[in-house]
Write a protein that holds these residues in place. Structure first.
Motif, PDB file in Angstrom:
ATOM      1  N   LEU A 346       3.909 -10.059  25.242  1.00 52.76           N
ATOM      2  CA  LEU A 346       2.596 -10.954  24.669  1.00 52.76           C
ATOM      3  C   LEU A 346       1.959  -9.823  24.506  1.00 52.76           C
ATOM      4  CD1 LEU A 346       2.383 -14.242  26.808  1.00 52.76           C
ATOM      5  CD2 LEU A 346       3.186 -13.889  24.197  1.00 52.76           C
ATOM      6  N   ALA A 347       1.582 -10.017  22.685  1.00 53.35           N
ATOM      7  CA  ALA A 347      -0.099  -9.339  22.253  1.00 53.35           C
ATOM      8  C   ALA A 347      -1.198 -10.229  22.712  1.00 53.35           C
ATOM      9  CB  ALA A 347      -0.125  -9.648  21.127  1.00 53.35           C
ATOM     10  N   LEU A 348      -2.729  -8.778  23.072  1.00 54.62           N
ATOM     11  CA  LEU A 348      -3.605  -8.887  23.379  1.00 54.62           C
ATOM     12  C   LEU A 348      -4.690  -9.649  22.135  1.00 54.62           C
ATOM     13  CD1 LEU A 348      -5.400  -9.395  25.633  1.00 54.62           C
ATOM     14  CD2 LEU A 348      -5.914  -7.277  25.054  1.00 54.62           C
ATOM     15  N   PRO A 349      -4.879 -11.319  22.728  1.00 50.07           N
ATOM     16  CA  PRO A 349      -5.605 -12.185  21.131  1.00 50.07           C
ATOM     17  C   PRO A 349      -6.579 -11.093  20.294  1.00 50.07           C
ATOM     18  CG  PRO A 349      -5.010 -13.627  23.581  1.00 50.07           C
ATOM     19  CD  PRO A 349      -4.712 -12.404  23.359  1.00 50.07           C
ATOM     20  N   PHE A 350      -6.141 -10.501  19.789  1.00 53.25           N
ATOM     21  CA  PHE A 350      -7.569 -10.811  18.112  1.00 53.25           C
ATOM     22  C   PHE A 350      -7.949  -8.984  18.384  1.00 53.25           C
ATOM     23  CE2 PHE A 350      -8.130 -15.022  19.514  1.00 53.25           C
ATOM     24  CZ  PHE A 350      -8.176 -15.403  18.280  1.00 53.25           C
ATOM     25  N   VAL A 351      -6.679  -8.737  19.682  1.00 47.23           N
ATOM     26  CA  VAL A 351      -6.826  -7.191  19.959  1.00 47.23           C
ATOM     27  C   VAL A 351      -6.055  -6.807  19.149  1.00 47.23           C
ATOM     28  CG1 VAL A 351      -8.030  -5.250  21.138  1.00 47.23           C
ATOM     29  CG2 VAL A 351      -8.469  -7.742  21.243  1.00 47.23           C
ATOM     30  N   SER A 352      -4.622  -6.450  19.547  1.00 44.15           N
ATOM     31  CA  SER A 352      -3.066  -6.250  19.804  1.00 44.15           C
ATOM     32  C   SER A 352      -2.785  -5.711  18.696  1.00 44.15           C
ATOM     33  CB  SER A 352      -1.873  -6.728  20.519  1.00 44.15           C
ATOM     34  OG  SER A 352      -2.672  -6.345  22.051  1.00 44.15           O
ATOM     35  N   TYR A 353      -2.094  -4.488  17.742  1.00 41.25           N
ATOM     36  CA  TYR A 353      -2.173  -4.667  16.536  1.00 41.25           C
ATOM     37  C   TYR A 353      -1.306  -5.397  16.242  1.00 41.25           C
ATOM     38  CZ  TYR A 353       0.047  -2.542  12.420  1.00 41.25           C
ATOM     39  OH  TYR A 353       0.973  -2.127  11.460  1.00 41.25           O
ATOM     40  N   GLY A 354      -1.083  -6.387  15.291  1.00 40.49           N
ATOM     41  CA  GLY A 354       0.024  -6.866  14.464  1.00 40.49           C
ATOM     42  C   GLY A 354      -0.648  -8.181  13.651  1.00 40.49           C
ATOM     43  N   GLY A 355       0.215  -8.573  12.490  1.00 45.01           N
ATOM     44  CA  GLY A 355      -0.384 -10.170  11.732  1.00 45.01           C
ATOM     45  C   GLY A 355       0.202 -11.109  12.310  1.00 45.01           C
ATOM     46  N   SER A 356       1.556 -11.370  12.838  1.00 45.02           N
ATOM     47  CA  SER A 356       2.087 -12.667  13.331  1.00 45.02           C
ATOM     48  C   SER A 356       0.797 -13.126  13.847  1.00 45.02           C
ATOM     49  CB  SER A 356       3.109 -12.951  13.370  1.00 45.02           C
ATOM     50  OG  SER A 356       4.584 -12.089  12.350  1.00 45.02           O
ATOM     51  N   ALA A 357       0.725 -12.350  15.337  1.00 38.95           N
ATOM     52  CA  ALA A 357       0.137 -13.595  16.016  1.00 38.95           C
ATOM     53  C   ALA A 357      -1.527 -13.956  15.974  1.00 38.95           C
ATOM     54  CB  ALA A 357       0.152 -12.148  17.462  1.00 38.95           C
ATOM     55  N   LEU A 358      -1.545 -12.635  15.367  1.00 39.53           N
ATOM     56  CA  LEU A 358      -3.256 -12.545  14.896  1.00 39.53           C
ATOM     57  C   LEU A 358      -3.295 -13.905  13.980  1.00 39.53           C
ATOM     58  CD1 LEU A 358      -6.642 -11.746  15.103  1.00 39.53           C
ATOM     59  CD2 LEU A 358      -5.065  -9.872  12.837  1.00 39.53           C
ATOM     60  N   LEU A 359      -2.692 -13.990  12.942  1.00 39.46           N
ATOM     61  CA  LEU A 359      -2.974 -15.532  12.717  1.00 39.46           C
ATOM     62  C   LEU A 359      -2.430 -16.741  12.920  1.00 39.46           C
ATOM     63  CD1 LEU A 359      -0.544 -14.463   9.419  1.00 39.46           C
ATOM     64  CD2 LEU A 359      -2.925 -14.391   9.415  1.00 39.46           C
ATOM     65  N   THR A 360      -1.736 -16.905  13.504  1.00 38.06           N
ATOM     66  CA  THR A 360      -1.827 -18.264  14.394  1.00 38.06           C
ATOM     67  C   THR A 360      -2.974 -17.794  15.966  1.00 38.06           C
ATOM     68  OG1 THR A 360       0.369 -17.285  15.017  1.00 38.06           O
ATOM     69  CG2 THR A 360      -0.575 -18.537  16.575  1.00 38.06           C
TER      70      THR A 360
END
Length: 381
Positions: A346-360
């Motif tokens: 799982l990505a760390l919200p608003f911090v981990s690199y990546g687009g899909s999770a950030l947009l969500t």
């Protein structure tokens, strides 16, 4: 009756800005192990995703969230349709089939399902009585919530994506706790979940041939790597050991920005994505990591405050669902880097690199801002 419409919660935006700064710093340092012609390649892309995310957040915030109640079911059904497409025709990579190839980019429907489930669950709960329901009266609404949760949970779990499936479960359980459903029903469901976990442990110890049919081999490997990392130091436990050593080497004040040995040597895999907290822990130390985690506590506090002051029950459930979404991802990501939870990706919200999770996550924050903007204070409430 005098009424005043609330303005945008600038405290919330300031917290997001703080997480944005941490994200750029950690992504740059964590991606230094990758040999690219441009050392700012990942930072630039992360900044672009943030700009896109802010545009999406503002667009969602400007939309009246109450109109989503009528759109909740179609949005949910559409996302289920996308998950079915992924199941049969999705792009397979890194051992998972989670994406739909649209040419210019790849779409990950499981990320959007997290938000659509909040919207649809909130719509169902909004139709219930304002008083606490009896156990018998709780059965129909509980069954509805279980049904709309278990379908995406299964479709995401078989991709396989245990992390996102657990987020779906966390959203369901968070909304269940704050709803008007009987406490006895909540206790009953909790007992069943715990019973299922104990059953899995029993099957593992006594009927392993049955257990392995339920738990996939790669998932079992992660559990072994979590429970006995040093026994599997060269395989399943490698990531966890390196992450713990990196965070431990940061001590009180950290090794200094861009000076983390574990990070810069590439000993921590995916340091700019899943294990980005290891970068923060090693280079900023206990003090920096504490300040960083405090931002998440403040973020949850602001969202809960908006939920409490909202005079819309539907808005209240949307905000609390967002708290469940963000808090579980934050806890799981940080906990897996220090050995408290198994590694799930799982990505760390608003911090981990990546687009899909950030947009969500930006869509979820946009919904919270929409609730806050449309909450009115009455002189005689």
């Amino acid at each position: 009756m005098k009424q005043q419409e609330n303005q945008i919660d600038y405290y919330l935006l300031f917290i997001l800005f703080g997480l944005f700064i941490f994200s750029l710093l950690a992504v740059y340092s964590g991606s230094g192990q990758y040999q690219t012609h441009d050392p700012f390649y990942f930072v630039k892309r992360q900044a672009i995703w943030y700009v896109i995310g802010i545009i999406v957040m503002v667009s969602v915030a400007s939309f009246d969230f109450e109109l989503l109640e009528r759109m909740a079911k179609p949005l949910y059904v559409f996302c289920i349709f996308l998950l079915i497409i992924v199941h049969f025709f999705g792009t397979y990579k890194n051992g998972s089939q989670r994406w739909i190839n649209l040419g210019l980019f790849e779409l990950q429907p499981s990320e959007f399902m997290k938000v659509f489930l909040i919207i649809f669950s909130a719509a169902i709960l909004n139709k219930s009585d304002n008083e606490r329901l009896s156990f018998k009266a709780s059965i129909p609404i509980t069954l509805k919530l279980i049904l709309i949760t278990i379908i995406p949970f299964y479709l995401i779990l078989v991709q396989p994506d245990l992390g996102s499936a657990l987020v779906i479960g966390a959203v369901f359980y968070t909304l269940l706790i704050v709803s008007r459903i009987s406490y006895l029903m909540i206790l009953f469901l909790s007992a069943n979940i715990m019973g299922f976990i104990f059953l899995l442990v029993y099957l593992h110890n006594h009927f392993f041939s049955v257990f392995i049919k339920i738990i996939k081999p790669h998932q079992l490997d992660r559990i072994y790597g979590w429970l006995s990392p040093y026994e599997y130091a060269s395989s399943f436990g490698y990531q966890l050991i390196q992450a713990i050593q990196g965070i431990g080497s940061g001590q009180l004040t950290g090794t200094g920005y861009n000076q983390g040995i574990q990070v810069q040597s590439g000993r921590i895999p995916e340091a700019h994505t899943d294990f980005i907290f290891s970068v923060i822990g090693e280079e900023f130390g206990f003090i920096g990591a504490s300040i960083f985690i405090s931002l998440y506590f403040l973020l949850m506090y602001r969202i809960i405050k908006i939920a409490i002051h909202s005079n819309s029950v539907y808005g209240f459930y949307i905000c609390i669902g967002t708290v469940g979404l963000l808090s579980f991802q934050t806890f799981q990501n940080i906990a897996m880097t220090i050995g408290m939870m198994p590694i799930t990706g799982l990505a760390l919200p608003f911090v981990s690199y990546g687009g899909s999770a950030l947009l969500t996550n930006m869509i979820a924050i946009g919904l919270v801002l929409s609730v806050n903007i449309r909450t009115r204070n009455y002189m005689f409430s």
